[in-house]
Design a protein around this motif. Structure first.
Motif, PDB file in Angstrom:
ATOM      1  N   THR A 137       0.866  -1.178   0.000  1.00 58.36           N
ATOM      2  CA  THR A 137       0.000   0.000   0.000  1.00 58.36           C
ATOM      3  C   THR A 137       0.898   1.221   0.000  1.00 58.36           C
ATOM      4  OG1 THR A 137      -1.552  -1.237   1.327  1.00 58.36           O
ATOM      5  CG2 THR A 137      -1.918   1.113   1.198  1.00 58.36           C
ATOM      6  N   LYS A 138       0.620   2.158  -0.867  1.00 64.51           N
ATOM      7  CA  LYS A 138       1.445   3.363  -0.947  1.00 64.51           C
ATOM      8  C   LYS A 138       0.554   4.587  -0.798  1.00 64.51           C
ATOM      9  CE  LYS A 138       5.512   1.846  -1.797  1.00 64.51           C
ATOM     10  NZ  LYS A 138       6.803   2.249  -1.380  1.00 64.51           N
ATOM     11  N   GLU A 139       1.117   5.608  -0.194  1.00 69.17           N
ATOM     12  CA  GLU A 139       0.377   6.857  -0.106  1.00 69.17           C
ATOM     13  C   GLU A 139       0.969   7.817  -1.131  1.00 69.17           C
ATOM     14  OE1 GLU A 139      -1.231   8.839   3.802  1.00 69.17           O
ATOM     15  OE2 GLU A 139       0.614   9.826   3.168  1.00 69.17           O
ATOM     16  N   ILE A 140       0.099   8.459  -1.893  1.00 70.93           N
ATOM     17  CA  ILE A 140       0.618   9.458  -2.819  1.00 70.93           C
ATOM     18  C   ILE A 140      -0.016  10.811  -2.513  1.00 70.93           C
ATOM     19  CG2 ILE A 140       1.296   7.986  -4.752  1.00 70.93           C
ATOM     20  CD1 ILE A 140      -1.379   8.615  -6.038  1.00 70.93           C
ATOM     21  N   SER A 141       0.793  11.845  -2.655  1.00 66.37           N
ATOM     22  CA  SER A 141       0.301  13.205  -2.450  1.00 66.37           C
ATOM     23  C   SER A 141       0.378  13.938  -3.779  1.00 66.37           C
ATOM     24  CB  SER A 141       1.176  13.950  -1.448  1.00 66.37           C
ATOM     25  OG  SER A 141       1.332  13.163  -0.291  1.00 66.37           O
ATOM     26  N   ILE A 142      -0.722  14.514  -4.186  1.00 64.63           N
ATOM     27  CA  ILE A 142      -0.694  15.278  -5.436  1.00 64.63           C
ATOM     28  C   ILE A 142      -1.485  16.567  -5.280  1.00 64.63           C
ATOM     29  CG2 ILE A 142      -0.273  13.474  -7.142  1.00 64.63           C
ATOM     30  CD1 ILE A 142      -3.302  13.294  -7.520  1.00 64.63           C
ATOM     31  N   ASN A 143      -1.125  17.534  -6.115  1.00 65.69           N
ATOM     32  CA  ASN A 143      -1.896  18.763  -6.207  1.00 65.69           C
ATOM     33  C   ASN A 143      -2.917  18.562  -7.303  1.00 65.69           C
ATOM     34  OD1 ASN A 143      -1.104  20.744  -4.336  1.00 65.69           O
ATOM     35  ND2 ASN A 143       0.880  20.863  -5.370  1.00 65.69           N
ATOM     36  N   ILE A 144      -4.169  18.699  -6.929  1.00 69.06           N
ATOM     37  CA  ILE A 144      -5.197  18.339  -7.889  1.00 69.06           C
ATOM     38  C   ILE A 144      -6.334  19.350  -7.848  1.00 69.06           C
ATOM     39  CG2 ILE A 144      -6.545  16.846  -6.353  1.00 69.06           C
ATOM     40  CD1 ILE A 144      -6.484  14.796  -8.701  1.00 69.06           C
ATOM     41  N   GLY A 153     -18.524  24.577  -4.846  1.00 65.46           N
ATOM     42  CA  GLY A 153     -18.424  24.385  -6.287  1.00 65.46           C
ATOM     43  C   GLY A 153     -19.286  25.311  -7.132  1.00 65.46           C
ATOM     44  N   THR A 154     -20.076  26.175  -6.490  1.00 60.03           N
ATOM     45  CA  THR A 154     -20.964  27.040  -7.288  1.00 60.03           C
ATOM     46  C   THR A 154     -20.211  28.231  -7.862  1.00 60.03           C
ATOM     47  OG1 THR A 154     -21.564  28.424  -5.397  1.00 60.03           O
ATOM     48  CG2 THR A 154     -22.944  26.482  -5.801  1.00 60.03           C
ATOM     49  N   GLY A 155     -19.140  28.648  -7.209  1.00 62.20           N
ATOM     50  CA  GLY A 155     -18.384  29.806  -7.664  1.00 62.20           C
ATOM     51  C   GLY A 155     -18.918  31.118  -7.099  1.00 62.20           C
ATOM     52  N   ALA A 156     -20.098  31.056  -6.448  1.00 64.51           N
ATOM     53  CA  ALA A 156     -20.708  32.283  -5.899  1.00 64.51           C
ATOM     54  C   ALA A 156     -20.340  32.442  -4.424  1.00 64.51           C
ATOM     55  CB  ALA A 156     -22.216  32.220  -6.056  1.00 64.51           C
ATOM     56  N   LYS A 157     -20.192  33.708  -4.012  1.00 67.35           N
ATOM     57  CA  LYS A 157     -19.860  34.026  -2.625  1.00 67.35           C
ATOM     58  C   LYS A 157     -20.955  33.487  -1.696  1.00 67.35           C
ATOM     59  CE  LYS A 157     -18.547  38.143  -0.031  1.00 67.35           C
ATOM     60  NZ  LYS A 157     -18.460  39.604  -0.122  1.00 67.35           N
ATOM     61  N   THR A 158     -20.560  33.068  -0.510  1.00 65.97           N
ATOM     62  CA  THR A 158     -21.515  32.512   0.457  1.00 65.97           C
ATOM     63  C   THR A 158     -22.686  33.481   0.645  1.00 65.97           C
ATOM     64  OG1 THR A 158     -19.522  31.772   1.561  1.00 65.97           O
ATOM     65  CG2 THR A 158     -21.601  31.291   2.669  1.00 65.97           C
ATOM     66  N   GLY A 210     -14.583  32.500  -8.230  1.00 65.05           N
ATOM     67  CA  GLY A 210     -15.740  32.245  -9.093  1.00 65.05           C
ATOM     68  C   GLY A 210     -15.627  30.987  -9.939  1.00 65.05           C
ATOM     69  N   LYS A 211     -14.480  30.326  -9.855  1.00 64.53           N
ATOM     70  CA  LYS A 211     -14.289  29.148 -10.717  1.00 64.53           C
ATOM     71  C   LYS A 211     -14.994  27.899 -10.178  1.00 64.53           C
ATOM     72  CE  LYS A 211     -10.084  30.284 -13.170  1.00 64.53           C
ATOM     73  NZ  LYS A 211      -9.052  31.088 -12.502  1.00 64.53           N
ATOM     74  N   GLY A 212     -15.243  27.874  -8.889  1.00 65.66           N
ATOM     75  CA  GLY A 212     -15.900  26.692  -8.299  1.00 65.66           C
ATOM     76  C   GLY A 212     -14.932  25.554  -8.032  1.00 65.66           C
ATOM     77  N   ARG A 213     -13.703  25.704  -8.533  1.00 67.05           N
ATOM     78  CA  ARG A 213     -12.707  24.652  -8.314  1.00 67.05           C
ATOM     79  C   ARG A 213     -11.402  25.293  -7.856  1.00 67.05           C
ATOM     80  NH1 ARG A 213     -12.289  20.691 -13.309  1.00 67.05           N
ATOM     81  NH2 ARG A 213     -11.502  22.563 -14.335  1.00 67.05           N
ATOM     82  N   VAL A 214     -10.670  24.595  -7.032  1.00 64.84           N
ATOM     83  CA  VAL A 214      -9.372  25.088  -6.561  1.00 64.84           C
ATOM     84  C   VAL A 214      -8.358  23.950  -6.600  1.00 64.84           C
ATOM     85  CG1 VAL A 214     -10.084  26.971  -5.036  1.00 64.84           C
ATOM     86  CG2 VAL A 214     -10.156  24.624  -4.197  1.00 64.84           C
ATOM     87  N   LYS A 215      -7.084  24.337  -6.640  1.00 63.35           N
ATOM     88  CA  LYS A 215      -6.011  23.329  -6.544  1.00 63.35           C
ATOM     89  C   LYS A 215      -5.863  22.955  -5.080  1.00 63.35           C
ATOM     90  CE  LYS A 215      -3.699  22.692 -10.552  1.00 63.35           C
ATOM     91  NZ  LYS A 215      -3.279  21.397 -11.072  1.00 63.35           N
ATOM     92  N   LYS A 216      -5.793  21.669  -4.815  1.00 67.06           N
ATOM     93  CA  LYS A 216      -5.655  21.228  -3.436  1.00 67.06           C
ATOM     94  C   LYS A 216      -4.595  20.144  -3.373  1.00 67.06           C
ATOM     95  CE  LYS A 216     -10.320  21.536  -1.736  1.00 67.06           C
ATOM     96  NZ  LYS A 216     -11.492  20.729  -1.457  1.00 67.06           N
TER      97      LYS A 216
END
Ligand SMILES: [Zn+2]
Ligand SMILES: [Zn+2]
Length: 376
Positions: A137-144, A153-158, A210-216
């Motif tokens: 078993t291996k653990e991998i870390s990636i920026n995704i 995910g809506t891109g609109a402010k709370t 506003g993109k609804g997605r971020v790099k994590k």
């Protein structure tokens, strides 16, 4: 993962179908599964996707011929090392197709802003020779690219939400009438106000702008099955990039790089190695121990073993990836070592061994020797 259906079956045509037959079959299928005729029907949406994929391949003579030759495998390996795997790359825009064939005339059918599945992501991990054989078993870390948690995910402010674009009524496309020498021509293009999303975000989410997605940075555990080989890929469904407009996640494709071993060389399910033996052991035979991946094993070297003799030790090779009970063999090549440093006594013995007179004498039996004595 579900088996991929044969593309000809998907379109309900024969293998040798002509281009026009393919086109005709596609139109029929596309009408049948069109989202307008099957509102909120997930299975129709899936069918439509399948039909689109089949058409994309079979309508292109080059892709079709590689599909005829290799089946789905022709496209599955294509994007190794990068993001462009089959699933992600193939999701093309419904809007394009329906406009291409001129049905679904009203703007509402053009779904540029429909859900788009996230891309598949390819990564490589390194494992040791033993890990490939016994699994690990291996653990991998990636920026995704993942869904933005702040706005879900809506891109609109709370506290706010995205509004439907007034220019395109949320379709993401606008019709433009142009004057040409043939008269007025209507064409469809991406909405210039919303950029094809069908939505206007007045107060964008500050986290994702506003993109609804971020790099994590994300961590995944990868189970490496017993018997995996160098260059093979493990698919982690739904662990790829987040989709757009509510589309599903792509897959994470983990390609395994197996480090070479100093002693063993693997070829498929068999393991190869060289075993050094002395020329005395080769000549007289001996009980020796041979290293295998299961530990040391006893082996009887037969008298008169020639240099480069190959022996097979059954069942101590690599386990079959699909059936671990099945294992390959270890293939051993005996390397007979010639001594380079000898004592005076050893040299004498060897010289005696090679002296034809001594050899002749040894071969004679007791009575021959007695006879010689008596004759003297
Ligand atoms: Zn956000
Ligand atoms: Zn718009």
């Amino acid at each position: 993962m579900a088996e991929k259906r044969d593309y000809y079956d998907v379109l309900g045509i024969k293998k040798g179908a002509s281009e026009s037959e393919i086109k005709k079959a596609y139109r029929q299928m596309a009408k049948k599964y069109h989202p307008d005729n099957n509102p909120d029907d997930k299975s129709a949406e899936e069918k439509m996707k399948e039909v689109n994929q089949a058409y994309e391949i079979l309508s292109d003579s080059e892709k079709r011929s590689s599909y005829d030759q290799f089946g789905h495998a022709a496209f599955e390996q294509g994007g190794a090392g990068g993001g462009g795997y089959y699933g992600g790359g193939m999701d093309f825009d419904m809007g394009d197709i329906f406009n291409m064939f001129g049905f679904g005339g009203s703007g509402s059918t053009a779904r540029r802003n429909g859900p788009q599945r996230g891309s598949d992501i390819g990564v490589t991990i390194q494992i040791s020779f033993e890990e490939a054989i016994f699994g690990t078993t291996k653990e991998i870390s990636i920026n995704i690219t993942d869904k933005c948690d702040t706005c879900n995910g809506t891109g609109a402010k709370t506290g706010t939400h995205a509004e439907t674009c007034k220019r395109c009524n949320g379709t993401g496309q606008e019709r433009v009438v142009q004057q040409s020498i043939f008269g007025a021509m209507t064409s469809v293009r991406t909405c210039s106000v919303c950029g094809g999303t069908g939505k206007i975000i007045k107060d964008p989410c500050p986290t994702c702008r506003g993109k609804g997605r971020v790099k994590k940075a994300k961590k995944f555990e990868v189970n490496i099955p017993k018997g995996i080989d160098h260059g093979q890929t493990i698919r982690l469904s739904g662990k790829g990039e987040a989709g757009i407009n509510g589309g599903g996640y792509g897959d994470l494709m983990v390609t395994v790089y197996v480090q070479p071993d100093r002693y063993f060389v693997r070829k498929g399910m068999d393991i190869y190695c060289d075993v050094p033996i002395t020329f005395v052991q080769a000549t007289l035979g001996d009980e020796i121990t041979i290293k295998t991946i299961d530990g040391e094993q006893k082996y009887t070297v037969k008298p008169g073993t020639q240099p480069e003799t190959v022996a097979t030790m059954r069942g101590v090779g690599v386990p079959n990836l699909r059936n671990n009970a099945q294992r390959g063999n270890q293939v051993v090549t005996f390397k007979v070592k010639i001594p380079t440093e000898l004592t005076g006594r050893q040299k004498e013995i060897l010289k005696e061994f090679y002296n034809p007179n001594v050899v002749e004498n040894e071969k004679k039996g007791f009575w021959d020797k007695m006879k010689e004595k008596l004759e003297d």
